[in-house]
Motif scaffolding. Structure first.
Motif, PDB file in Angstrom:
ATOM      1  N   UNK A  15       0.824  -1.211   0.000  1.00  0.00           N
ATOM      2  CA  UNK A  15       0.000   0.000   0.000  1.00  0.00           C
ATOM      3  C   UNK A  15       0.860   1.264   0.000  1.00  0.00           C
ATOM      4  N   UNK A  16       0.336   2.299  -0.621  1.00  0.00           N
ATOM      5  CA  UNK A  16       0.975   3.617  -0.587  1.00  0.00           C
ATOM      6  C   UNK A  16      -0.115   4.620  -0.239  1.00  0.00           C
ATOM      7  N   UNK A  17       0.277   5.861  -0.001  1.00  0.00           N
ATOM      8  CA  UNK A  17      -0.757   6.868   0.303  1.00  0.00           C
ATOM      9  C   UNK A  17      -1.664   7.080  -0.906  1.00  0.00           C
ATOM     10  N   UNK A  20      -4.175   3.299  -0.828  1.00  0.00           N
ATOM     11  CA  UNK A  20      -4.292   2.740   0.531  1.00  0.00           C
ATOM     12  C   UNK A  20      -5.414   1.721   0.652  1.00  0.00           C
ATOM     13  N   UNK A  21      -5.643   0.917  -0.394  1.00  0.00           N
ATOM     14  CA  UNK A  21      -6.698  -0.108  -0.275  1.00  0.00           C
ATOM     15  C   UNK A  21      -6.424  -0.999   0.939  1.00  0.00           C
ATOM     16  N   UNK A  22      -7.469  -1.384   1.635  1.00  0.00           N
ATOM     17  CA  UNK A  22      -7.266  -2.304   2.766  1.00  0.00           C
ATOM     18  C   UNK A  22      -6.680  -3.628   2.269  1.00  0.00           C
ATOM     19  N   UNK A  23      -5.973  -4.301   3.150  1.00  0.00           N
ATOM     20  CA  UNK A  23      -5.353  -5.586   2.789  1.00  0.00           C
ATOM     21  C   UNK A  23      -6.356  -6.549   2.164  1.00  0.00           C
ATOM     22  N   UNK A  24      -7.529  -6.642   2.775  1.00  0.00           N
ATOM     23  CA  UNK A  24      -8.496  -7.625   2.276  1.00  0.00           C
ATOM     24  C   UNK A  24      -8.922  -7.276   0.849  1.00  0.00           C
ATOM     25  N   UNK A  43      -6.488 -11.857  11.274  1.00  0.00           N
ATOM     26  CA  UNK A  43      -5.593 -11.497  12.378  1.00  0.00           C
ATOM     27  C   UNK A  43      -4.123 -11.657  12.008  1.00  0.00           C
ATOM     28  N   UNK A  45      -2.967 -10.768   8.914  1.00  0.00           N
ATOM     29  CA  UNK A  45      -2.620  -9.857   7.819  1.00  0.00           C
ATOM     30  C   UNK A  45      -1.502  -8.889   8.204  1.00  0.00           C
TER      31      UNK A  45
ATOM     32  N   UNK B 183      -7.859  -7.284  15.081  1.00  0.00           N
ATOM     33  CA  UNK B 183      -6.871  -6.894  14.063  1.00  0.00           C
ATOM     34  C   UNK B 183      -6.033  -5.736  14.604  1.00  0.00           C
ATOM     35  N   UNK B 184      -4.752  -5.795  14.401  1.00  0.00           N
ATOM     36  CA  UNK B 184      -3.853  -4.738  14.860  1.00  0.00           C
ATOM     37  C   UNK B 184      -4.221  -3.414  14.180  1.00  0.00           C
ATOM     38  N   UNK B 191       1.166   6.081   8.132  1.00  0.00           N
ATOM     39  CA  UNK B 191       1.273   6.096   6.675  1.00  0.00           C
ATOM     40  C   UNK B 191       1.654   4.702   6.202  1.00  0.00           C
ATOM     41  N   UNK B 192       1.097   4.171   5.147  1.00  0.00           N
ATOM     42  CA  UNK B 192       0.194   4.823   4.167  1.00  0.00           C
ATOM     43  C   UNK B 192      -1.297   4.729   4.506  1.00  0.00           C
ATOM     44  N   UNK B 193      -1.623   4.529   5.760  1.00  0.00           N
ATOM     45  CA  UNK B 193      -3.027   4.555   6.211  1.00  0.00           C
ATOM     46  C   UNK B 193      -3.907   3.521   5.491  1.00  0.00           C
ATOM     47  N   UNK B 194      -3.358   2.339   5.321  1.00  0.00           N
ATOM     48  CA  UNK B 194      -4.135   1.258   4.700  1.00  0.00           C
ATOM     49  C   UNK B 194      -4.605   0.303   5.799  1.00  0.00           C
ATOM     50  N   UNK B 195      -5.880   0.339   6.156  1.00  0.00           N
ATOM     51  CA  UNK B 195      -6.388  -0.577   7.187  1.00  0.00           C
ATOM     52  C   UNK B 195      -6.249  -2.035   6.718  1.00  0.00           C
ATOM     53  N   UNK B 196      -6.325  -2.963   7.665  1.00  0.00           N
ATOM     54  CA  UNK B 196      -6.247  -4.370   7.256  1.00  0.00           C
ATOM     55  C   UNK B 196      -7.537  -4.821   6.585  1.00  0.00           C
ATOM     56  N   UNK B 197      -8.647  -4.284   7.054  1.00  0.00           N
ATOM     57  CA  UNK B 197      -9.926  -4.628   6.427  1.00  0.00           C
ATOM     58  C   UNK B 197     -10.872  -3.452   6.589  1.00  0.00           C
ATOM     59  N   UNK B 198     -11.675  -3.212   5.594  1.00  0.00           N
ATOM     60  CA  UNK B 198     -12.678  -2.146   5.676  1.00  0.00           C
ATOM     61  C   UNK B 198     -14.079  -2.689   5.471  1.00  0.00           C
ATOM     62  N   UNK B 199     -14.200  -3.849   4.837  1.00  0.00           N
ATOM     63  CA  UNK B 199     -15.518  -4.457   4.818  1.00  0.00           C
ATOM     64  C   UNK B 199     -15.387  -5.847   5.397  1.00  0.00           C
TER      65      UNK B 199
END
Lengths: 497, 497
Positions: A15-17, A20-24, A43, A45, B183-184, B191-199
């Motif tokens: 991910x970059x700024x 910044x798509x979430x990992x999932x 958990x 990820x 989830x951590x 930065x880069x502010x990418x959550x692990x999951x958003x949905x």
């Protein structure tokens, strides 16, 4: 072929700024398909992705409705893709660790089913559980313990840990699956014989108490006495896909039978008695070290083959069939299954004769009688169902014998005593552990689940217990090989007296 | 409307030898649709069905892909159908027990979030968890403990046990949902502010550690600082379904903002500072007993309203806004937010002035400065995003203020100090706990999940932290009500000096 689990290597950008798509979402986008994520994967990820520089292998498990990411590994591990096929027998839990890429078996292991502690006879286990949820839970835990033992053995043998077991198919009879899932199996045995469940959802390993990341699929059952092991056997043999008619016979504690081809399926089941597993013969035993598994007669003397080449301790099923066959063909047993006067140097006790076949080991007249009742039951099941279907025996293209018992049985002996029909020997096929084989095939090709659904819809089921003339038919089948000797031309020619 | 759980009464015939369908099939046939069965329901079949004479009520939970039978009850209990809406705030966990038949709220309860033990400031909790899975698990367990407390309170209040909670929708910001699922959350803040999951998938209550039979749905997040609580707020207010343009403002630790209508959605978020929750004001406190929640000036004297009518212990957010407003309109604070010479009988300490508003309670110049930075941030967010969208303020049909803070704030005071824009007061709408309200709406109408997906796709997101002239804009907004007084005509008329 759609395997029941998949492994896919993904090379993603971190991910970059700007991205910044979430990992999932990043993983879904890389996979190009919608997937769920198990909580344990969610958990992981935060640790796995950076550690792997976003180059990971995702394992996808099928949950019955769609795909779930059940495991993440660093780098490309697609070549290491494994799943487990299980035959959950009342006596033995057998597993195969399957290489899901090649379809080959990496290792096989089996252990006695720890349920045995609650009764050798399955009915004892059923009564132990009845109306006692805490007992049922004990028996379920014993079953799981056996699963863990066999899984540990697979790991010890191969170095492949349970966390790499990405799917599991369990094939067993209706009672075994009830106990595995924690359902009271009493209904399987009591009128009106309505099991609590015959088809099963995919359950996560963890929800069942198994430490595997993937989902567990239990092969559906047709009825109380016609379980997933038989359906799995149909998958294994391909019986229901061919034009020619076949018979599939599984004889253990119960006898289960399917006759059919791609156009029709007729199934039946009934109590066969535990004699075939050595149960009702006084010196019977399971096929383990010390068991006589093969018997021949040379120069009027019995020659025994003992498993493990040790001192004989008793007869397993194949040994009983061989012994009866040589005693019959040698003129010691008459066609009614009685020891002929003066034909052997009998031992006698409590007014009955017996043949001493090893030190302190005697096959008594009562043992012969008990076994012949079992063989008569098996014979009559085949006979009845073919007559019901209007199919003469000579139209049977293949006669599959399944189960651990069938695997070791000598065809010639089994025909001689009338346990098997007198078909050309190449039509009699040892299907081995077809329950396990079918489970393996399902792992490799999920589309066969819909075949099973089709078989279940098409299949007509006969409870032999409800057939009114079954007992009179059985009586005719008590003779060796059968009252109607014309059915056994090859045996007729061998009878010496 | 498709509710997120369903209860259906089934009158079935008991099994007979002529109709020995398995229990699961019998239930599926009676329902007339394919359903899964939870393991716990499977295990109850043997007892519940005979006890209920096969007249049962099945509760169906939605698992994200289809329906699962999650509970069986004797007789017809369809009138007792409940589910739980949750607002998981960093300070408070609020729940509503919803009657799923009528849509009405049976009871509401809330408790402080036990995560507070790991830091009043959410960043402390985040750093505590970072790279320490065992700490993360501690914080997750604390969260669950708060859930259980509130659920127990709902049960105590209503007599309805948790086993009757057939579905749960949890709405919270991105960090809160990360912690709830284990989830951590560090990635949310770095930065880069990418959550692990958003949905989020539907997870069974048991897999999350909650003793409810149903599934848990977490409202999806748009980005690190724009969480499910805001999406839930859009559902609650209907902002994204109307033709008219609205602004939705949620100010707490962070400020989150949405501007739009059915044709467009523009969202932004940024740090607002904890001042609005009383955090950066030296005598600030949460809105609980002892907090000054309302302030007026009569005859040159401050009159306080204290929660619980006790001795004042500090100022909660609404008290601060009121106090600043009366000090400003009373001429004690000048437009730059400085205490005017000789306008009050100030206390002084370390070279700064302060207004004593209660025994031992002083609002210092530094407190005013800190709060004005927060109000400037909130004001600038609204200002910036409207300018970005090319929408003049007078085209804003509704200005929703959300969150516990907005609920208690006096509109007039908030406009006077320039925290809210100077709109006709009836356009300023207190949306209350719109996060909780949206969760309740989702329980009652699952189809709104697809609305959220649509909002997420349509929504453009601005990180205010990345806006280059944000600070200079904020400086202009530090003045009371604003450097550009023309923006506040109603306040202009009130300024006494």
């Amino acid at each position: 072929m759609r395997t029941m689990s998949r492994k896919i290597y993904l090379e993603m950008n971190p991910p970059t700024e700007e991205d910044p798509r979430p990992d999932t979402q990043r993983i879904r986008d890389a996979l190009g398909e919608p997937v769920r994520f198990s909580l344990s994967v969610l958990r992981q990820l935060a640790v796995v992705l950076p550690d792997a520089a976003w180059k990971i292998t995702a394992t996808l498990g099928y949950d019955g409705a769609g795909w779930e990411v059940i495991r993440l590994e660093k780098g490309n591990t697609t070549a290491e893709h494994y799943a487990v096929a299980v035959d959950l027998g009342s006596t033995t839990v057998c597993m195969r660790l399957v290489n899901m890429q090649s379809g080959s078996v990496v290792a096989s292991e089996s252990r006695f089913n720890r349920q045995i502690a609650y009764g050798e006879d399955i009915l004892n286990r059923v009564f132990y559980c009845r109306n006692h949820p805490e007992h049922l839970e004990e028996v379920r835990q014993a079953t799981l313990e056996s699963f863990r033992e066999v899984m540990d053995a697979l790991t010890d043998r191969t170095g492949i840990p349970a966390e790499a077991f990405s799917a599991m198919v369990v094939s067993g009879n209706t009672t075994m699956i009830h106990l595995f899932l924690g359902l009271d199996p009493f209904a399987v045995f009591a009128s009106p014989y309505a099991p609590h469940a015959c088809d099963f959802d995919f359950y996560s390993g963890s929800s069942l108490g198994l430490d595997i990341p993937g989902y567990v699929y239990c092969v559906p059952c047709r009825a109380n006495y016609l379980g997933g092991d038989i359906l799995s056997g149909l998958i294994a043999t391909g019986l229901a896909e061919r034009e020619e008619i076949s018979v599939f016979l599984d004889i253990g504690t119960n006898g289960e039978l399917v006759v059919g081809n791609r156009h029709f399926l007729l199934a039946g089941a009934g109590a066969a008695g535990p004699a075939l597993e050595g149960g009702s013969v006084s010196t019977g035993m399971r096929a383990k070290t010390g068991a006589v598994s093969k018997v021949t007669m040379e120069d009027g003397k019995l020659r025994l083959h003992v498993i493990g080449d040790t001192k004989p301790e008793g007869l397993c099923g194949s040994g009983i069939v061989d012994l009866l066959s040589v005693l019959f063909l040698g003129g010691i047993l008459d066609r009614m299954g009685k020891f002929r006067d003066g034909a052997w140097d009998y031992v006698e006790q409590d007014g009955q004769r017996g043949v001493c076949y090893g030190e302190g080991l005697v096959l008594w007249q009562s043992d012969v009688d008990a076994f012949l009742r079992t063989k008569a039951a098996a014979n009559t099941m085949v006979d009845y169902i073919l007559e019901y279907a209007g199919i003469p025996m000579d139209q049977v293209d293949r006669f599959y014998v399944s189960g651990a018992f069938g695997t070791h049985l000598d065809k010639e002996s089994a025909v001689s005593i009338g346990l098997y029909p007198d078909l050309p020997r190449d039509r009699i096929v040892n299907a081995g552990n077809s329950s396990l084989e079918g489970a393996q095939k399902l792992l490799m090709n999920m589309d066969r689940i819909s075949d099973i659904q089709r078989y279940l819809s098409a299949m007509e089921y006969i409870q032999f217990g409800a057939v009114t003339d079954f007992v009179s038919r059985m009586t005719a089948a008590l003779a060796i090989p059968h009252t109607d000797l014309e059915r056994y031309p090859s045996v007729k020619g061998k009878i010496t007296s």
